[in-house]
Enzyme design. Structure first.
Site, PDB file in Angstrom:
ATOM      1  N   ARG A  51       0.836  -1.221   0.000  1.00 37.36           N
ATOM      2  CA  ARG A  51       0.000   0.000   0.000  1.00 37.36           C
ATOM      3  C   ARG A  51       0.858   1.254   0.000  1.00 37.36           C
ATOM      4  NH1 ARG A  51      -2.090   1.597   4.510  1.00 37.36           N
ATOM      5  NH2 ARG A  51      -2.847  -0.431   5.208  1.00 37.36           N
ATOM      6  N   TYR A 103     -14.520  17.054 -16.313  1.00 31.55           N
ATOM      7  CA  TYR A 103     -14.856  15.623 -16.420  1.00 31.55           C
ATOM      8  C   TYR A 103     -15.954  15.249 -15.408  1.00 31.55           C
ATOM      9  CZ  TYR A 103     -13.998  10.575 -16.222  1.00 31.55           C
ATOM     10  OH  TYR A 103     -14.124   9.220 -16.236  1.00 31.55           O
ATOM     11  N   ASP A 175      -5.781  18.494 -15.770  1.00 29.44           N
ATOM     12  CA  ASP A 175      -6.072  17.102 -16.100  1.00 29.44           C
ATOM     13  C   ASP A 175      -5.648  16.920 -17.562  1.00 29.44           C
ATOM     14  OD1 ASP A 175      -7.248  14.689 -16.943  1.00 29.44           O
ATOM     15  OD2 ASP A 175      -8.874  14.872 -15.475  1.00 29.44           O
ATOM     16  N   LYS A 200      -6.230   5.512 -20.001  1.00 28.21           N
ATOM     17  CA  LYS A 200      -6.598   5.862 -21.357  1.00 28.21           C
ATOM     18  C   LYS A 200      -5.407   5.694 -22.308  1.00 28.21           C
ATOM     19  CE  LYS A 200     -10.385   6.918 -19.161  1.00 28.21           C
ATOM     20  NZ  LYS A 200     -10.660   8.246 -18.646  1.00 28.21           N
TER      21      LYS A 200
HETATM   22  C1  PLP Z   1     -11.240   8.709 -17.476  1.00 29.23           C
HETATM   23  C2  PLP Z   1     -10.885  10.067 -16.968  1.00 29.23           C
HETATM   24  C3  PLP Z   1     -10.597  10.277 -15.613  1.00 29.23           C
HETATM   25  C4  PLP Z   1     -10.727   9.182 -14.591  1.00 29.23           C
HETATM   26  O1  PLP Z   1      -9.854   8.151 -14.802  1.00 29.23           O
HETATM   27  P1  PLP Z   1     -10.166   6.627 -14.328  1.00 29.23           P
HETATM   28  O2  PLP Z   1      -8.857   5.970 -14.601  1.00 29.23           O
HETATM   29  O3  PLP Z   1     -11.277   6.144 -15.176  1.00 29.23           O
HETATM   30  O4  PLP Z   1     -10.527   6.685 -12.896  1.00 29.23           O
HETATM   31  C5  PLP Z   1     -10.239  11.559 -15.215  1.00 29.23           C
HETATM   32  N1  PLP Z   1     -10.184  12.577 -16.089  1.00 29.23           N
HETATM   33  C6  PLP Z   1     -10.471  12.417 -17.401  1.00 29.23           C
HETATM   34  C7  PLP Z   1     -10.410  13.588 -18.301  1.00 29.23           C
HETATM   35  C8  PLP Z   1     -10.829  11.162 -17.882  1.00 29.23           C
HETATM   36  O5  PLP Z   1     -11.114  11.013 -19.184  1.00 29.23           O
END
Ligand code: PLP
Length: 381
Positions: A51, A103, A175, A200
């Site tokens: 952790r 988001y 982000d 992603k």
């Molecule tokens: C998918 C996404 C997130 C969250 O990510 P997860 O890995 O799905 O928790 C945050 N910000 C943006 C812009 C995203 O597309």
């Protein structure tokens, strides 16, 4: 020729070769997955319990840090865990000044979780230059932006927001998920923190969830390490391993995502006459800013077909290469109908006021043969 230092190497070289410090004495070219919950006390690298640290986290930390031009990166169980880690550093009474097109899950965390603990969130449209004048009087603990945004792909001038944020003595977080570390590096543009859902584009194969927060500040890095272990936000070693494998091909995949998305967007705009949002099309309202801060338009194309809800859903459901699914950034194409999927819980009037009409479709353009993708949509139409 003298050996280059890591900082002088190209993005691809760093993404492939960084973090090989834990290979050990076996000669393995690819590091193993350290599937262990705990470590024997007194080991040379100071590991104690997964952790609060694991060799796979450390390898991925080093890789993501170099890809984002950051001194530090901390990996978390998902992008949302990374967001939780950052917001958990705030206290009751603190204000977050956020982009209004943020988001959906970030919006939900702010509204339904951190709001209850007294963190106040205010929203502005950061594509409006007047929004920069609001930062100083509000004096927020954090300024929270995203560029490009989801699903309307608004582009926000990161450098301009960073300057205004610092003049107000505040901290800017970007982000960077939709752009990817290959196409945009927020810290080089003046941001204090860059947050990436590695789920992603970095993983790129839709088989693991991981998030990261990158920074040049030792103080922020300490806060992120603390949040990782104290809040239990750590990723799994296996997911880190998969994401590290993805990182090695991020550059080459992003080149193809950009090429395919551009051709796909051009087809929809010129041949079909649909309303198209793509940051590297001259018709995009913030085209000049996109060109200034990104080295490619990324792989998302948002389209308004101008049809009825039924017609739009019929088009989406008849596609062969675009399964209707949330998420983005994988090698395979996907499509999303925000009004019935990601934004279904938002009332119709509110949805439409932020540009999410019933006829809007968001495509995550993959790295397939683009002719097939174009023919698929042409046939559906
Ligand atoms: C998918 C996404 C997130 C969250 O990510 P997860 O890995 O799905 O928790 C945050 N910000 C943006 C812009 C995203 O597309």
């Amino acid at each position: 020729m003298p050996k280059k230092s890591r900082e002088d190497e190209g993005f691809e070289t760093r993404a492939i070769h960084s973090g090989r410090d834990f290979v050990g004495e076996t000669g393995a070219v690819t590091p193993p997955v350290w599937l262990t919950s705990t470590f024997e006390y007194g080991n040379p690298n100071g590991f104690d319990y997964t952790r609060s640290g694991n060799p796979n986290f450390r390898l991925l930390d080093a890789t993501i840090a170099t890809m984002e031009s950051a001194s530090h990166a901390t990996v978390f169980g998902s992008g949302v865990s990374a967001i939780t880690a950052v917001v958990s550093t705030l206290k009751s009474g603190d204000v977050v000044l956020a982009e209004e097109n943020i988001y959906g899950c970030t919006f939900r965390l702010f509204a339904q979780v951190f709001g209850k603990f007294g963190v106040e969130i205010r929203y502005v449209d950061f594509t409006d230059p007047k929004s920069l004048d609001e930062i100083k009087p509000i004096s927020p603990a954090l300024v929270w932006i995203e560029s490009p945004t989801n699903p309307n792909l608004k582009i926000i001038d990161i450098e301009a927001v960073a300057t205004a944020t610092h003049e107000a003595g505040s901290t800017l977080i970007v982000d960077n998920t939709f752009a990817s570390s290959y196409l945009q590096r927020p810290l080089e543009l003046g941001a204090d923190l860059s947050l990436v859902s590695l789920t992603k584009y970095t993983n790129g194969h839709s088989d693991a969830l991981v998030g990261a927060v990158c920074t040049n500040s030792d103080e922020w890095q300490d806060k992120m390490i603390f949040a990782q272990k104290a809040l239990g936000l750590q990723p799994s070693p296996m997911d880190c391993w998969l994401t590290m494998r993805g990182a090695k091909t991020e550059a080459i995949r992003m080149e193809r995502h950009c090429e395919n998305a551009f051709k796909f967007a051009e087809f929809l705009e010129s041949d079909i006459g649909a309303k198209v949002w793509y940051p590297f099309l001259p018709s995009h309202p913030q085209y000049e800013i996109a060109k200034k801060q990104m080295s490619g338009g990324s792989g998302i194309v948002t389209v308004d077909f101008g049809r009825s809800l039924e017609d739009t859903l019929r088009i989406v459901e008849s596609l062969t290469y675009f399964p209707k699914a949330e998420s983005l950034g994988g090698v395979e194409s996907l499509c999303c109908h925000p009004a019935s999927m990601t934004h279904a819980s938002v009332p119709k009037e509110v949805r439409e006021s932020v540009g999410i009409t019933d006829s809007l479709v968001r495509f995550s353009v993959g790295i397939e043969s683009v002719e097939d993708l174009i023919a698929d949509v042409a046939a559906a139409l």
